[in-house]
Design a protein around this motif. Structure first.
Motif, PDB file in Angstrom:
ATOM      1  N   GLU A  50      -5.383  -4.467 -16.283  1.00  0.00           N
ATOM      2  CA  GLU A  50      -4.027  -3.970 -16.040  1.00  0.00           C
ATOM      3  C   GLU A  50      -3.756  -3.640 -14.580  1.00  0.00           C
ATOM      4  O   GLU A  50      -2.718  -3.075 -14.261  1.00  0.00           O
ATOM      5  CB  GLU A  50      -3.752  -2.766 -16.940  1.00  0.00           C
ATOM      6  CG  GLU A  50      -3.713  -3.155 -18.404  1.00  0.00           C
ATOM      7  CD  GLU A  50      -3.279  -2.031 -19.323  1.00  0.00           C
ATOM      8  OE1 GLU A  50      -3.030  -0.915 -18.832  1.00  0.00           O
ATOM      9  OE2 GLU A  50      -3.194  -2.282 -20.528  1.00  0.00           O
ATOM     10  N   VAL A  51      -4.663  -4.008 -13.685  1.00  0.00           N
ATOM     11  CA  VAL A  51      -4.398  -3.860 -12.258  1.00  0.00           C
ATOM     12  C   VAL A  51      -3.403  -4.956 -11.874  1.00  0.00           C
ATOM     13  O   VAL A  51      -3.607  -6.131 -12.180  1.00  0.00           O
ATOM     14  CB  VAL A  51      -5.698  -3.988 -11.428  1.00  0.00           C
ATOM     15  CG1 VAL A  51      -5.395  -4.086  -9.938  1.00  0.00           C
ATOM     16  CG2 VAL A  51      -6.615  -2.801 -11.704  1.00  0.00           C
TER      17      VAL A  51
ATOM     18  N   PRO B  66       0.815  -1.217   0.000  1.00  0.00           N
ATOM     19  CA  PRO B  66       0.000   0.000   0.000  1.00  0.00           C
ATOM     20  C   PRO B  66       0.849   1.269   0.000  1.00  0.00           C
ATOM     21  O   PRO B  66       1.887   1.343   0.661  1.00  0.00           O
ATOM     22  CB  PRO B  66      -0.806  -0.105   1.301  1.00  0.00           C
ATOM     23  CG  PRO B  66      -0.804  -1.565   1.637  1.00  0.00           C
ATOM     24  CD  PRO B  66       0.522  -2.088   1.136  1.00  0.00           C
ATOM     25  N   GLY B  67       0.422   2.262  -0.767  1.00  0.00           N
ATOM     26  CA  GLY B  67       1.060   3.572  -0.802  1.00  0.00           C
ATOM     27  C   GLY B  67       2.256   3.689  -1.728  1.00  0.00           C
ATOM     28  O   GLY B  67       2.784   4.782  -1.911  1.00  0.00           O
ATOM     29  N   LYS B  68       2.710   2.614  -2.293  1.00  0.00           N
ATOM     30  CA  LYS B  68       3.887   2.651  -3.172  1.00  0.00           C
ATOM     31  C   LYS B  68       3.453   2.819  -4.626  1.00  0.00           C
ATOM     32  O   LYS B  68       2.273   2.907  -4.941  1.00  0.00           O
ATOM     33  CB  LYS B  68       4.730   1.381  -2.998  1.00  0.00           C
ATOM     34  CG  LYS B  68       5.282   1.204  -1.606  1.00  0.00           C
ATOM     35  CD  LYS B  68       6.337   2.239  -1.301  1.00  0.00           C
ATOM     36  CE  LYS B  68       6.970   1.972   0.051  1.00  0.00           C
ATOM     37  NZ  LYS B  68       8.080   2.844   0.327  1.00  0.00           N
ATOM     38  N   LEU B  69       4.422   2.873  -5.529  1.00  0.00           N
ATOM     39  CA  LEU B  69       4.169   3.218  -6.929  1.00  0.00           C
ATOM     40  C   LEU B  69       3.220   2.273  -7.658  1.00  0.00           C
ATOM     41  O   LEU B  69       2.345   2.727  -8.406  1.00  0.00           O
ATOM     42  CB  LEU B  69       5.493   3.323  -7.696  1.00  0.00           C
ATOM     43  CG  LEU B  69       6.399   4.483  -7.282  1.00  0.00           C
ATOM     44  CD1 LEU B  69       7.754   4.372  -7.969  1.00  0.00           C
ATOM     45  CD2 LEU B  69       5.746   5.818  -7.598  1.00  0.00           C
TER      46      LEU B  69
ATOM     47  N   ASN C  41      -2.305   1.087  -9.745  1.00  0.00           N
ATOM     48  CA  ASN C  41      -3.570   0.360  -9.637  1.00  0.00           C
ATOM     49  C   ASN C  41      -4.742   1.294  -9.342  1.00  0.00           C
ATOM     50  O   ASN C  41      -5.814   1.150  -9.916  1.00  0.00           O
ATOM     51  CB  ASN C  41      -3.485  -0.708  -8.541  1.00  0.00           C
ATOM     52  CG  ASN C  41      -2.658  -1.910  -8.954  1.00  0.00           C
ATOM     53  OD1 ASN C  41      -2.320  -2.095 -10.125  1.00  0.00           O
ATOM     54  ND2 ASN C  41      -2.314  -2.750  -7.982  1.00  0.00           N
ATOM     55  N   GLN C  42      -4.513   2.269  -8.459  1.00  0.00           N
ATOM     56  CA  GLN C  42      -5.590   3.193  -8.090  1.00  0.00           C
ATOM     57  C   GLN C  42      -5.990   4.114  -9.231  1.00  0.00           C
ATOM     58  O   GLN C  42      -7.093   4.649  -9.232  1.00  0.00           O
ATOM     59  CB  GLN C  42      -5.187   4.013  -6.861  1.00  0.00           C
ATOM     60  CG  GLN C  42      -5.118   3.181  -5.601  1.00  0.00           C
ATOM     61  CD  GLN C  42      -4.588   3.953  -4.416  1.00  0.00           C
ATOM     62  OE1 GLN C  42      -3.984   5.016  -4.552  1.00  0.00           O
ATOM     63  NE2 GLN C  42      -4.795   3.408  -3.227  1.00  0.00           N
TER      64      GLN C  42
END
Length: 149
Positions: free
Chosen positions: A106-107, A89-92, A97-98
């Motif tokens: 492509e997630v 979580p929170g990384k590139l 994904n978000q």
């Protein structure tokens, strides 16, 4: 020991230069060089002679690591690719994904295989090294239900 006879002209440098057309770089094409150069700009790496076989369902994501942020994937070697174990979580990669619809193909999800990064493939050490570079990364993945080629 007997002295070996010298070949005619041995030991002397030829002052004869090759004709202009035979000098390196004077010929515009050779063998498959055009194929090697047609895939983009010259990045200083040795051109590949054989391209990786593409999987019909693979996709490529573009991640910018120039500011030094981590990719945020936990992956381990699996044959000639890296198997993604988790997305942090929170990384590139999670930010990538978000930016997509939740049901997008492509997630990036656990179980997917990372098969190529910036033209490097078939070598997990090279894949890991490429993932750690602080540049724009073109990361090619294969969905988890499919075998990489």
């Amino acid at each position: 020991a007997a002295a070996r006879p010298e070949a005619p002209g041995a030991g002397r440098r030829s002052s004869r230069r090759p004709p202009p057309a035979a000098q390196m770089g004077a010929v515009s094409t050779c063998c498959s060089c055009d194929d090697d150069l047609s895939n983009g700009a010259d990045d200083g790496r040795k051109p590949r002679r054989q391209a990786r076989r593409r999987h019909p369902n693979e996709f490529t994501i573009i991640i910018d690591r120039r500011n030094g942020d981590g990719l945020g994937i936990d992956a381990y070697p699996d044959g000639e690719c890296l198997l993604i174990k988790s997305v942090t979580p929170g990384k590139l990669v999670e930010r990538w994904n978000q930016s997509l619809a939740p049901n997008s193909r492509e997630v990036v999800r656990p179980g997917m295989r990372l098969v190529e990064v910036n033209g490097r493939y078939n070598n997990t050490v090279q894949l890991i090294a490429a993932c750690r570079e602080n540049e724009v990364l073109h990361v090619t993945l294969v969905p988890e239900s499919l075998d990489p080629v």
